[in-house]
Structures are given as structure tokens and as C-alpha cells.
Design an enzyme around this catalytic site. Structure first.
Site, PDB file in Angstrom:
ATOM      1  CB  SER A  62      -0.941  -0.012   1.200  1.00  0.00           C
ATOM      2  OG  SER A  62      -0.206   0.116   2.390  1.00  0.00           O
ATOM      3  NE  ARG A  91      -1.943   5.576   0.947  1.00  0.00           N
ATOM      4  CZ  ARG A  91      -1.381   4.737   1.797  1.00  0.00           C
ATOM      5  NH1 ARG A  91      -0.094   4.843   2.067  1.00  0.00           N
ATOM      6  NH2 ARG A  91      -2.087   3.796   2.372  1.00  0.00           N
ATOM      7  CG  ASN A 131      -1.832   9.939  -4.869  1.00  0.00           C
ATOM      8  OD1 ASN A 131      -2.704  10.761  -5.053  1.00  0.00           O
ATOM      9  ND2 ASN A 131      -1.932   8.949  -3.996  1.00  0.00           N
TER      10      ASN A 131
END
Lengths: 157, 257
Positions: free
Chosen positions: B193, B197, B201
Site C-alpha cells: 500500500s 499509493r 498518485n
């Protein structure tokens, strides 16, 4: 865009960066921060202490000033009292001196009066004698009637 | 991927921008641009902080020291908020992660074409300037963090303690296989994660910049300007999230149940 050996290279770089930061960057900067914090805290404490001391000193100064004022007023009072006493005393002596001087003058006057009286008496006696002498010069022997003459002269005085 | 990059038009443009400069074959491929830019940015970070550290005084700080101290204080607050053990590594680690990821992300704010253009002038065909749009970079960092999590879990709780935690929590010893599965997923989800992440992004952000760059020139500023401003928030936020989660995960590794 697939996982490849770049991963290993990146991990090595990351490890090196972390190691370097841990060894050479974090400690000195963090220490200087802590030290400054301590310095500021010390400074603040010192300032507070100084202020407290100033308050204390102010209080003390006020006390001393009050005491001094009291003392000075006491001294002034004492001095005034003493001055009054002195004035009274000098008045007294002056009075006494005046009285004495008057007495002396009176005595002198009396004495002079006496002297003048004496002088006058003698002069009158001498004049009387002279008159008597002139009246009696022909008939009365001066030596014979000395006793009577002196008696009269005494009575005149 | 290199073959796809020769496609024509908009697709070709996008793919070209998202292709790394790489050498080698298969797993032993090295993304030179990622390695180069992240190393340069890491060097920048180290150089700046080293300069501040050398001149560090407890007296009135200079501009450089002031800025460095601001970051140090910020990171230290985060660490103290979510990590209660005693560990010499965590704070410098967090600082490195925050600054390095921020600098990676910051590359996103350079106009998408300028560095590849300079590169092409120097004969470099592909250039991806944002290291955090490369999964290798984000995973390298998150896997390093994962290794630290495992390392500290074993160090603090002992091998048996850590194994017990994996096996007997949260449902007690009667549901051991279930516990183990849950815990393993939980642990493995952490690095994945973290990496995805950040990657997601920044990759999306970069893609939008590229898409905006495809529009006519008179529309570009209207779109890219607000997006860039919004992106300033995103790049900082992503760096911050990566740092805070690292601290939290390591804090969890230090907690003995």
C-alpha cells in the site's frame, strides 16, 4: 514499468541516505535545537529571577526610604526642639545680663551721684568758708576758730 | 515497451514520456533515469542538510539552518506523536523519507517536456524525470521499510514473540491458521500500500500533465496552472503520508503485546 534491478539500486541509495542522515545530519542539528531550547529556557528562568530580584530590591529600597524619612523627620523635630531651647536659654541669659547691666549702671549712677554730692558739699563748704573767711577775716583768727569752722563745715556736708 | 513507444500520435507521445531510459534485459534491467534523478535528489538533500549541520549553532540560526531545523522539528514532532519507544533510527529515517520523496515528487512540477527535450538534445531517447512514477523507486523504499518492520518486530518481541503475535492474534490459538493468514496479509499489505499509493498518485498526476501538454497551447495554462497548484499539495501530502505511515508501522513493530 516493471519491477527490475532498479529496485536493488534504489534500496542501496536509500540505505546510504538513511545512514548518512542518521550519522551526520540528524545528531548535530537536533543537538543544536535542544541546546537552543535549553538556552532559551535558561534565559527565561534567569529573566524571571532577575525580575523577582528587582521586585525584592524595590521593596527593600522603599523600606529604606521610609526609614530614612522617618529618621530625618525625627532629626528635624529634635533640632527644632533644641533650637527652641537654645532660643529660650539665650533669651533668659540676655534678660539676666540686661538686669545686671541695669543694676551696675544704677550703682554707678548712685556712686557718681554720691561723688557729685560730696564734691558739691565740699565746694559749698569751701565757698562758705571763703565767705565766712571774707566776713570774718578781719575779726576772726582762722586758727582760733578752726574747731567751729570745721564743725559747721561737717554739718553742711 | 520500447517497441510500443514508436507508435504515432498522442498515444505515442504518452508512451514515450512514460518509458524509462534503461539498460539490460529482463529482471536485470536498470532504469538509469530513475537511478540518476533519485541519486541527484538524494545528493541535493544530503548536501543541503550537511551544510546546515556543519554550521549548526545553538545561537541565532542562519537561513539554511533555520529551514533545516524547521523540517527537523516537524519530523521530530511527528515521530514523538506516533512513536513512543526509543530508537535512534526512526527520526533520521523519517526525515530522509519525507525529503527524498518530496524531492522526487517535486520533479513532477517541471514542465513535462523540458527535461526530456534537453535529454534528446544530448542524444538520450527516453527520460522519465519523476522517480516516484517508477514502481521500482517506490517499492524499493517501501520494501526497505518492510524489512525494518520485520527486523524490529523480531528484535523487540523476540522471534518467538513475533511468531506468537502472528499465530495467536487477534482471535486466539483456536483459529491459528486464520490468524496467520490475516496477519500475513496485514503485514504484506503495508509495503504494497505504501508503494502503490505514492506511485499511483504521482503516476496519475504526471499522466494528467502529459495529457494537458497534448492540448492546444492556449488551453494548456488554464489547465496546467491549477493542476500544478493542486499538485503542490499532493506531492507534499504524499511525502508526508509515506513518512507518517512508516513511523506508525515501526511504532507498531515496537509495541509488545
Amino acid at each position: 514499468m516493471s519491477i527490475n534491478a532498479t529496485l536493488i539500486g534504489q534500496m542501496i541509495t536509500f540505505a546510504l541516505l538513511v545512514w548518512f542522515t542518521m550519522k551526520y545530519i540528524w545528531p548535530p542539528l537536533f543537538d543544536s535545537l535542544e541546546e537552543r531550547k535549553k538556552k532559551i529556557a535558561d534565559g527565561l528562568a534567569a529573566a524571571e529571577k532577575g525580575q523577582e530580584q528587582m521586585h525584592l530590591a524595590e521593596k527593600k529600597a522603599k523600606g529604606v526610604l521610609k526609614e530614612a524619612k522617618e529618621q530625618s523627620s525625627e532629626i528635624v523635630n529634635l533640632a527644632q526642639k533644641r533650637a527652641n531651647e537654645l532660643v529660650e536659654a539665650s533669651k533668659d541669659t540676655a534678660k539676666k545680663e540686661g538686669e545686671r547691666l541695669i543694676l551696675v549702671a544704677k550703682a554707678q549712677i548712685e556712686q557718681e551721684k554720691q561723688q557729685a554730692k560730696e564734691g558739691l558739699r565740699r565746694e559749698v563748704a569751701a565757698l562758705a568758708l571763703l565767705a565766712a573767711e571774707q566776713i570774718l577775716s578781719a575779726e576772726i583768727d582762722k586758727t582760733k576758730h578752726q574747731d567751729i569752722l570745721s564743725k559747721i563745715s561737717n554739718q553742711l556736708g | 515497451m520500447a517497441t510500443e513507444a514508436h507508435a504515432e500520435g498522442a498515444t505515442g507521445y504518452i508512451i514515450h514520456h512514460l518509458t524509462s531510459l534503461s539498460v539490460g534485459e529482463g529482471f536485470w534491467t536498470l532504469n538509469l533515469d530513475t537511478l540518476f534523478f533519485s541519486a541527484v535528489l538524494g545528493g541535493l538533500f544530503v548536501w543541503f542538510f550537511k551544510r546546515a549541520a556543519e554550521k549548526a549553532t545553538a545561537g541565532v540560526p542562519g537561513l539554511v539552518q533555520n529551514f533545516a531545523e524547521m523540517l527537523i522539528e516537524f519530523v521530530d514532532t511527528q515521530v514523538k506523536d506516533s512513536f513512543h519507544g526509543k530508537n535512534e533510527l526512526i527520526a533520521p529515517l523519517a526525515l530522509t523519507i519525507f525529503c527524498w520523496v518530496f524531492l522526487w515528487n517535486f520533479m513532477d512540477l517541471f514542465p513535462v517536456d523540458i527535461l526530456p527535450l534537453i535529454g534528446s538534445l544530448m542524444g538520450i531517447e527516453y527520460l522519465r524525470v519523476v522517480p516516484s512514477t517508477d514502481l521500482n523507486a517506490t517499492f524499493a523504499m517501501s520494501i526497505s521499510v518492510f524489512c525494518l518492520i520485520i527486523f524490529y518486530s523480531i528484535k523487540i518481541k523476540g522471534p518467538w514473540g513475533f511468531a506468537k503475535e502472528l499465530m495467536f492474534q487477534p482471535f486466539g490459538p483456536w483459529l491459528l491458521p486464520f490468524n496467520l493468514l490475516l496477519k500475513l496479509v496485514e503485514e504484506i499489505a503495508k509495503p504494497i500500500s505504501l508503494a502503490l499509493r505514492l506511485f499511483g498518485n504521482l503516476y496519475a498526476g504526471e499522466l494528467i500533465f502529459i495529457l494537458i501538454a497534448l492540448l492546444p497551447w492556449y488551453i494548456q495554462p488554464v489547465l496546467s496552472f491549477p493542476w500544478a497548484i493542486f499538485h503542490i499539495l499532493i506531492i507534499t501530502l504524499q511525502a508526508f503520508i509515506f513518512m507518517v505511515l512508516t513511523i506508525v508501522y515501526l511504532g507498531m513493530a515496537h509495541e509488545d503485546h
